[in-house]
Design a protein around this motif. Structure first.
Motif, PDB file in Angstrom:
ATOM      1  N   UNK A 405      15.599 -33.485  19.562  1.00 37.03           N
ATOM      2  CA  UNK A 405      16.330 -33.130  18.344  1.00 37.03           C
ATOM      3  C   UNK A 405      16.466 -31.620  18.255  1.00 37.03           C
ATOM      4  N   UNK A 406      17.675 -31.183  17.977  1.00 35.28           N
ATOM      5  CA  UNK A 406      17.928 -29.760  17.797  1.00 35.28           C
ATOM      6  C   UNK A 406      17.785 -29.394  16.325  1.00 35.28           C
ATOM      7  N   UNK A 407      17.331 -28.189  16.076  1.00 38.42           N
ATOM      8  CA  UNK A 407      17.248 -27.712  14.699  1.00 38.42           C
ATOM      9  C   UNK A 407      18.648 -27.583  14.116  1.00 38.42           C
ATOM     10  N   UNK A 408      18.825 -27.857  12.824  1.00 40.61           N
ATOM     11  CA  UNK A 408      20.155 -27.755  12.230  1.00 40.61           C
ATOM     12  C   UNK A 408      20.646 -26.315  12.219  1.00 40.61           C
ATOM     13  N   UNK A 409      21.957 -26.168  12.303  1.00 38.54           N
ATOM     14  CA  UNK A 409      22.561 -24.847  12.226  1.00 38.54           C
ATOM     15  C   UNK A 409      22.462 -24.321  10.793  1.00 38.54           C
ATOM     16  N   UNK A 410      21.930 -23.135  10.649  1.00 42.02           N
ATOM     17  CA  UNK A 410      21.763 -22.537   9.326  1.00 42.02           C
ATOM     18  C   UNK A 410      22.950 -21.628   9.036  1.00 42.02           C
ATOM     19  N   UNK A 411      23.681 -21.959   7.980  1.00 36.98           N
ATOM     20  CA  UNK A 411      24.819 -21.148   7.578  1.00 36.98           C
ATOM     21  C   UNK A 411      24.961 -21.189   6.069  1.00 36.98           C
ATOM     22  N   UNK A 412      25.457 -20.105   5.516  1.00 34.43           N
ATOM     23  CA  UNK A 412      25.661 -19.998   4.072  1.00 34.43           C
ATOM     24  C   UNK A 412      27.025 -20.555   3.725  1.00 34.43           C
ATOM     25  N   UNK A 413      27.075 -21.583   2.878  1.00 32.04           N
ATOM     26  CA  UNK A 413      28.317 -22.214   2.462  1.00 32.04           C
ATOM     27  C   UNK A 413      28.473 -22.091   0.944  1.00 32.04           C
ATOM     28  N   UNK A 414      29.690 -22.230   0.424  1.00 35.91           N
ATOM     29  CA  UNK A 414      29.884 -22.153  -1.026  1.00 35.91           C
ATOM     30  C   UNK A 414      29.186 -23.304  -1.749  1.00 35.91           C
ATOM     31  N   UNK A 415      28.743 -23.030  -2.961  1.00 38.75           N
ATOM     32  CA  UNK A 415      28.171 -24.079  -3.801  1.00 38.75           C
ATOM     33  C   UNK A 415      29.296 -24.904  -4.402  1.00 38.75           C
ATOM     34  N   UNK A 416      29.210 -26.226  -4.237  1.00 38.58           N
ATOM     35  CA  UNK A 416      30.213 -27.148  -4.759  1.00 38.58           C
ATOM     36  C   UNK A 416      29.500 -28.281  -5.500  1.00 38.58           C
ATOM     37  N   UNK A 417      30.283 -29.232  -5.998  1.00 38.90           N
ATOM     38  CA  UNK A 417      29.666 -30.389  -6.646  1.00 38.90           C
ATOM     39  C   UNK A 417      28.877 -31.233  -5.643  1.00 38.90           C
ATOM     40  N   UNK A 418      29.133 -31.011  -4.362  1.00 32.22           N
ATOM     41  CA  UNK A 418      28.389 -31.707  -3.327  1.00 32.22           C
ATOM     42  C   UNK A 418      27.113 -31.013  -2.901  1.00 32.22           C
ATOM     43  N   UNK A 419      26.769 -29.902  -3.543  1.00 30.35           N
ATOM     44  CA  UNK A 419      25.533 -29.194  -3.220  1.00 30.35           C
ATOM     45  C   UNK A 419      24.368 -29.833  -3.971  1.00 30.35           C
ATOM     46  N   UNK A 420      23.356 -30.336  -3.280  1.00 31.72           N
ATOM     47  CA  UNK A 420      22.227 -30.978  -3.959  1.00 31.72           C
ATOM     48  C   UNK A 420      21.271 -29.957  -4.563  1.00 31.72           C
ATOM     49  N   UNK A 421      20.459 -30.423  -5.504  1.00 30.18           N
ATOM     50  CA  UNK A 421      19.492 -29.560  -6.194  1.00 30.18           C
ATOM     51  C   UNK A 421      18.143 -30.270  -6.260  1.00 30.18           C
ATOM     52  N   UNK A 422      17.084 -29.595  -5.806  1.00 31.10           N
ATOM     53  CA  UNK A 422      15.699 -30.009  -6.022  1.00 31.10           C
ATOM     54  C   UNK A 422      15.037 -28.938  -6.879  1.00 31.10           C
ATOM     55  N   UNK A 423      14.490 -29.309  -8.034  1.00 32.16           N
ATOM     56  CA  UNK A 423      13.843 -28.312  -8.885  1.00 32.16           C
ATOM     57  C   UNK A 423      12.838 -28.977  -9.832  1.00 32.16           C
ATOM     58  N   UNK A 424      11.915 -28.177 -10.313  1.00 34.58           N
ATOM     59  CA  UNK A 424      10.958 -28.605 -11.336  1.00 34.58           C
ATOM     60  C   UNK A 424      10.192 -29.857 -10.891  1.00 34.58           C
ATOM     61  N   UNK A 425       9.393 -29.664  -9.856  1.00 35.96           N
ATOM     62  CA  UNK A 425       8.590 -30.755  -9.307  1.00 35.96           C
ATOM     63  C   UNK A 425       7.137 -30.286  -9.240  1.00 35.96           C
ATOM     64  N   UNK A 426       6.213 -31.117  -9.709  1.00 39.68           N
ATOM     65  CA  UNK A 426       4.812 -30.731  -9.844  1.00 39.68           C
ATOM     66  C   UNK A 426       3.945 -31.744  -9.104  1.00 39.68           C
ATOM     67  N   UNK A 427       3.179 -31.258  -8.142  1.00 38.45           N
ATOM     68  CA  UNK A 427       2.317 -32.124  -7.337  1.00 38.45           C
ATOM     69  C   UNK A 427       0.898 -31.574  -7.378  1.00 38.45           C
ATOM     70  N   UNK A 428      -0.059 -32.402  -7.761  1.00 41.46           N
ATOM     71  CA  UNK A 428      -1.437 -31.928  -7.864  1.00 41.46           C
ATOM     72  C   UNK A 428      -2.414 -32.999  -7.385  1.00 41.46           C
ATOM     73  N   UNK A 429      -3.599 -32.528  -6.975  1.00 39.41           N
ATOM     74  CA  UNK A 429      -4.700 -33.413  -6.586  1.00 39.41           C
ATOM     75  C   UNK A 429      -4.296 -34.313  -5.420  1.00 39.41           C
ATOM     76  N   UNK A 430      -4.125 -33.701  -4.265  1.00 39.63           N
ATOM     77  CA  UNK A 430      -3.741 -34.416  -3.049  1.00 39.63           C
ATOM     78  C   UNK A 430      -4.815 -34.197  -1.992  1.00 39.63           C
ATOM     79  N   UNK A 431      -5.225 -35.265  -1.349  1.00 41.22           N
ATOM     80  CA  UNK A 431      -6.129 -35.187  -0.202  1.00 41.22           C
ATOM     81  C   UNK A 431      -5.457 -35.880   0.965  1.00 41.22           C
ATOM     82  N   UNK A 432      -5.354 -35.181   2.084  1.00 41.73           N
ATOM     83  CA  UNK A 432      -4.743 -35.750   3.283  1.00 41.73           C
ATOM     84  C   UNK A 432      -5.671 -35.537   4.472  1.00 41.73           C
TER      85      UNK A 432
END
Length: 550
Positions: A405-432
């Motif tokens: 597997x090749x790493x994805x090509x990193x490029x700056x593209x315009x923000x559109x309605x198709x741009x996803x958003x991940x925000x405000x996520x809280x994770x605590x007390x994890x043991x792995x």
């Protein structure tokens, strides 16, 4: 007739406090309404049912459901025995109850499953009718101690790399087709469908004859509940689905309790439960051992999902165990309608490819926010313990032997309605205890993953933390016990990161590698960097101005 509740009161809880910055804010969990049923019972034996494993009971079971519904509801009883059947359609106010020893075995005769308009991976598509389905119904349930088996092996293609040599030879000898010696298909129609792009998508120009020509490829999900309200799944074992096992879509007030969901680990698209565009959901005390994602939140795909505009929201997941799966708790990748207000607690993941998995890609759009996760315990994770990735490639999370597997090509593209958003996520007390990588965060240059708080964790893994294209990420009280330590933490083109109380093995080769000319405001506090052979290495335009070490 007086209605009686199945001992499931309305659920209203107060979550444990979730850290936001330095303040504790109580999170009120959503209310999930439970169905109630009359005591009247319709036994499928009364309607001609025959438990010899040969006779087809489709008519008998559906007659019992119809009669129960017309009388105002109640219980449709499936007694102990092996009941061969075709598709079953649930109706309002009916509780389909499987006694201990009852096995509801769905036939491998594809002719019993007509093609119907449905939804697959977030898009309207033609599919074979699901073994169990309901649309627009209210107050429905499947309960008991029996087994529901959908005969998925008759439908699924199988990759050779996921079987032993003996298993592969036996499968090929059973019939079907394998043109390349790498993938087995159960029929010519299944093979033809695999060679086309989105053959099931409903679009002008496709005739009934075309859909029939790829019918075997259009595998059904085992249980599909569309636009239903007040649903209970309790106690039963649900297994061997052609595709996804449980698929509630655009439904409300769903309770899944004490359920076991099983699919072979080689099962293509063998998800456990996909909660799609649903509201007010409780999943608790359940066990998953499946071939794809286990506890998965979805809300439609790309433009179709955005037009639907129905997020999956107000979800409680607690006290669940996941064995094999591509991800334990998962959001995406079809999350174009968004996902929010989801609470996950006290879950154990043993052998899942990834533990906590957030995945999306350009074109999806959608906002994933207000996710609260705590008290997660993991063991033997082949991939990442915690992953946020905006470059999802629609492939298994862990490459098969010899797969490049090749790493994805990193490029700056315009923000559109198709741009996803991940925000405000809280994770605590994890043991792995055991993973390839502890924490992986990869946003887009035009849309960073934002405002994630990760704290109180002890992670044993081959590699530590990898964070790129992210903003406002807080790592607090994280212990990393890694085999590789060059570096322990890798940061690229990210800003406003805080690392507080980071613990790591003595003698690490390199504690931090900081890269990228867009990296800045990295604060490292209450961390003894002197135990590493080298504290910080700067590259790709980053400089000492990027970091504050106190």
């Amino acid at each position: 007739m007086k209605k009686t509740s199945l001992h499931i009161p309305v659920l209203t809880f107060l979550a444990a406090a979730v850290l936001q910055g330095t303040q504790l804010t109580a999170q009120v969990l959503p209310t999930i309404e439970s169905p109630v049923f009359r005591k009247d019972t319709c036994n499928i034996l009364t309607y001609g049912g025959k438990a010899d494993g040969i006779a087809l009971n489709t008519v008998s079971i559906n007659k019992a459901i119809d009669a129960c519904n017309k009388k105002g509801g109640g219980v449709v009883l499936v007694p102990a025995g092996l009941w061969n059947t075709g598709p079953i359609v649930l109706k309002s106010n009916v509780n389909l109850h499987l006694q201990k020893g009852a096995v509801l075995q769905f036939t491998d005769d594809f002719n019993q499953y007509p093609l119907v308009e449905g939804n697959w991976e977030g898009l309207p598509q033609m599919r074979n009718q699901s073994p169990i389905s309901a649309e627009g119904q209210q107050n429905i349930a499947i309960t008991g101690s029996g087994i529901i088996d959908a005969n998925g092996d008759a439908w699924r293609m199988v990759k050779k790399d996921k079987l032993t040599e003996s298993q592969w030879k036996k499968l090929v000898a059973s019939g079907g087709i394998s043109t390349d010696g790498r993938t087995w298909y159960p029929s010519a129609k299944a093979l033809k469908g695999s060679q086309l792009k989105n053959p099931g998508v409903i679009e002008p120009g496709k005739t009934p004859a075309f859909y029939d020509s790829v019918k075997d490829f259009l595998r059904p999900n085992l249980l599909v509940l569309t636009r239903c309200k007040k649903i209970l799944l309790e106690g039963v074992i649900i297994q061997n689905s052609p595709a996804w096992c449980l698929h509630p879509i655009m439904s409300e007030h769903l309770t899944v309790r004490n359920v076991t969901v099983k699919n072979p680990w080689y099962a293509q698209n063998g998800d456990g439960i996909d909660v799609e565009s649903c509201k007010n959901v409780l999943i608790e005390n359940s066990t998953f051992d499946v071939g794809d994602d286990a506890l998965c939140m979805k809300s439609g795909r790309d433009e179709a999902g955005r037009q639907r505009g129905m997020p999956t929201e107000n979800v409680i997941i607690r006290n669940c165990i996941v064995y094999h799966a591509h991800g334990g708790f998962v959001v995406g990748s079809e999350m174009s309608g968004g996902a929010r207000n989801i609470h996950v607690s006290n879950c154990t993941f043993i052998g899942t490819d990834i533990g906590l998995r957030f995945k999306t890609t350009r074109g999806r759009g959608g906002v994933v926010e207000n996710i609260y996760i705590k008290d997660i315990y993991m063991k033997d994770i082949p991939g990442e313990a915690i992953l946020f990735d905006m470059y999802y490639m629609a492939k298994d999370p862990v490459p098969l032997t010899g797969e490049k597997r090749d790493a994805p090509k990193v490029e700056l593209l315009p923000v559109t309605e198709g741009t996803p958003v991940f925000r405000d996520i809280y994770v605590s007390n994890v043991v792995c205890n055991g993973a390839e990588k502890g924490i992986f965060i990869r946003g887009l240059p035009e849309m960073h993953i934002k405002n994630i708080r990760l704290e109180n964790m002890v992670i044993q893994a081959n590699k530590g933390i990898d964070c790129s294209e992210a903003s406002g990420i807080a790592f607090n009280n994280i212990t990393l016990i890694t085999k590789e330590s060059n570096p322990v933490v890798d940061v690229l083109n990210s800003d406003n990161l805080t690392f507080n109380k980071l613990l790591y093995k003595d003698g690490a080769d390199l504690l931090f590698r900081i890269g990228g000319d867009r990296t800045g405001k990295i604060a490292i506090t209450n961390t003894d960097a002197s135990k590493a052979k080298q504290k910080i290495q700067y590259e790709f335009g980053a400089s000492e101005k990027s970091v504050s070490l106190k």
